[in-house]
Enzyme design. Structure first.
Site, PDB file in Angstrom:
ATOM      1  N   LYS A 147       2.692  -4.193  -8.787  1.00  0.00           N
ATOM      2  CA  LYS A 147       1.297  -3.892  -9.094  1.00  0.00           C
ATOM      3  C   LYS A 147       1.222  -2.761 -10.131  1.00  0.00           C
ATOM      4  CE  LYS A 147       0.736  -5.804  -4.715  1.00  0.00           C
ATOM      5  NZ  LYS A 147       0.560  -7.217  -4.959  1.00  0.00           N
ATOM      6  N   ASP A 203       2.092   2.239   3.427  1.00  0.00           N
ATOM      7  CA  ASP A 203       2.339   1.143   2.494  1.00  0.00           C
ATOM      8  C   ASP A 203       1.357   1.325   1.334  1.00  0.00           C
ATOM      9  OD1 ASP A 203       2.487  -1.156   1.023  1.00  0.00           O
ATOM     10  OD2 ASP A 203       2.088  -2.533   2.679  1.00  0.00           O
ATOM     11  N   TRP A 237      -2.462  -7.059   5.201  1.00  0.00           N
ATOM     12  CA  TRP A 237      -1.142  -6.437   5.115  1.00  0.00           C
ATOM     13  C   TRP A 237      -0.860  -5.548   6.311  1.00  0.00           C
ATOM     14  CZ3 TRP A 237       2.199  -8.894   2.389  1.00  0.00           C
ATOM     15  CH2 TRP A 237       1.754  -9.663   1.312  1.00  0.00           C
TER      16      TRP A 237
END
Lengths: 364, 364
Positions: B199, B175, B104
């Site tokens: 999530k 993030d 990511w």
């Protein structure tokens, strides 16, 4: 469960078919024996892949979407498309044509002007958006990248009764947010159609986009990856995690619509519903009125005024007492608005019509 | 309804608290006597305004978000933030620092490079992202617009055990998609935090963003209106129709989390859950292994391999038979991954631990 029946005339998010909500409720904890809620499923798992595949196939069947068109499930609403359309479709051209029919056209124009020369090919602003200028009078640019129009103005209550002709090979791009799937259209006449879901498709947070493949691949090189149609098309709307639950609900709505006789079946009911409401307006002796000229009256958003504005609040209060909710017009135009999308049952419209007649008798 | 119990270890969209889903189910047709589903409510009506207001207040309370920070409910996932962050925060600077800790981070770097000079301040790519380079060794640019890092790498299973120090007044941007709300953090140390919802927050289609007000107003003039943080901040996330249903579910998750003792309470349980899994890996005599160095092992995504790759398929099949789903590792790293977000009950982890021990005995 017995609850007071409420008919919800909200312009969006808006009423959904009871059957769809009941099905979503029954399988909320366990989708088809998977032991998972749809909200908990990996978007790349076989269960959700089946859901999104079926949703796309049902939509293709409902609208007769030809081969050679991609269907994308995106986020960000029509407002994001106001930028994405020029950023993706301009290619080596520098201008676009837009028809100005009201609030949403104006926002599309404002945003497009940031990325392209905009030629307002026609506008009905001169008479408060009560009509659509005759197509023959439009000043179209043969070199435009595309012509953009808003098939139904949700706020103004103005609707195109036809699809404009393509000229000089300039593709049509349509913001169909508030009348998508409400009547039969020939998709092959469009370069691109987009629609926020929260009127005729499902919950907010989903934008459905239908695009001719030949229009892909022209995106400006500097736009965010997530704003590139080609990226989403190549990834079948799975470049990153899509809004899975709204897509699932949209799929249930598409199945429901097939059971209603498809778009043709629902269009007949929509005509009937709008007819009932405009009839009560027209036959009220001026107690109710609409400024929209007859051929352009929206069958989705019936916008009307009471003769005496001082009665507005009473009208809304009495309506609410009768289980008729969300009838207040948008602040930009005032008065009343009854949004009667696909999922509004004819019983709801009849209930509103009866109330309006009673109210006019009492206060007229 | 009696169904086979399934524990879903998906990396996202992921398991949601049963209590939240049951509440959503019970009020799916009629929210609090309104006669409407949340999906049908106008986003500007008093009912939904109450829902989004409560969600924000509960989140502020859970995280101790100080005054001077805006909370935004956006769409497009972390992937869109990879572009929005540089496009909004660069201001008159021309470079940003990013720490590369895996998949990511790399995507964040790739997208940011399209809009800024990117200084990779530190990277653990040299050893397959099994560690986080010592903070003292980072090569930080005192003139960077911000430093970006990924607090938890969902695919690699690598997690920051600390918040980096701010240096030279360069704000931290994080993030936090896959460990948001999983442990106590001091929000005041961040310039901006963002997280995809799927999530620890709720369904996909929602991105939560927390931004220090002083960082607003620096957006590049040419970006789409919908990509401008200031626009969404000024409109309290209502510039256009937000994804209302995911926001509602997020609100229910926040209420549930408060009942779990808040972030502090859930953090204790998260430690315990991760501890059980890493213990069975470490005590398996090499049958299971993880390449992540001890201090950086993710408490959200436990990534591990079996000694013999040929057993992977059997492991997954047997696990599924035992009601343990979605354990396959991401194709980029292979092996197994057990995502054990806030909503995964400890019973699910115990069930997995028992299965892993039995499996190791049988095939070891």
């Amino acid at each position: 469960m017995d609850m007071a029946k409420v008919y919800n005339f909200s312009a969006g998010p808006a009423v959904l078919p009871h059957q769809v909500l009941a099905e979503a409720q029954s399988e909320l904890l366990d989708w088809h024996g998977s032991g998972m809620s749809v909200m908990e499923m990996s978007h790349r798992g076989k269960e959700f892949m089946e859901i999104i595949h079926d949703a796309e196939q049902d939509l293709r069947q409902l609208m007769g979407i030809p081969a050679g068109y991609k269907v994308l499930f995106l986020q960000g609403g029509a407002s994001l498309q106001f930028a994405m359309a020029p950023l993706n479709l301009l290619g080596d051209k520098d201008s676009i044509d837009i028809v100005n029919t009201g609030h949403w056209s104006k926002l599309a124009i404002k945003e497009a002007k940031r990325y392209a020369k905009v030629n307002v090919a026609a506008s009905s602003e001169d008479r408060n958006f009560c009509y659509i200028p005759e197509e023959a009078s439009w000043q179209r640019d043969p070199n435009a990248a595309y012509l953009h129009y808003t098939s139904n103005e949700t706020i103004g209550g103005l609707q195109f009764p036809y699809i404009p002709a393509e000229q000089h090979g300039v593709p049509l791009v349509c913001d169909m947010s508030s009348d998508f799937l409400s009547r039969e259209i020939d998709v092959s006449r469009f370069g691109m159609i987009y629609a926020g879901a929260q009127k005729n498709i499902g919950p907010s947070g989903l934008t459905v986009l239908i695009i001719r493949e030949g229009l892909l691949g022209k995106a400006r090189a500097d736009i965010p990856t997530m704003l590139n149609y080609q990226v989403h098309a190549d990834a079948d709307s799975m470049y990153n995690t899509p809004g899975t639950y709204p897509i699932y609900i949209a799929g249930l709505v598409f199945k429901w619509l097939k059971e209603q006789g498809g778009v043709k079946g629902i269009a007949t009911r929509n005509e009937e519903k709008a007819g009932l409401l405009y009839h009560v307006i027209d036959s009220s002796g001026g107690f109710y009125s609409t400024h929209i000229e007859q051929p352009f009256r929206s069958k989705m958003n019936v916008v009307f005024k009471l003769k005496d504005e001082a009665l507005d609040e009473i009208f809304l209060l009495e309506a609410r007492k009768n289980g008729l909710a969300q009838l207040k017009g948008h602040r930009a135009v005032g008065g009343m608005r009854a949004s009667i999308y696909n999922a509004m049952p004819i019983e709801g419209v009849k209930s509103l019509v009866n109330f309006m007649q009673d109210f006019a008798r009492q206060y007229g």
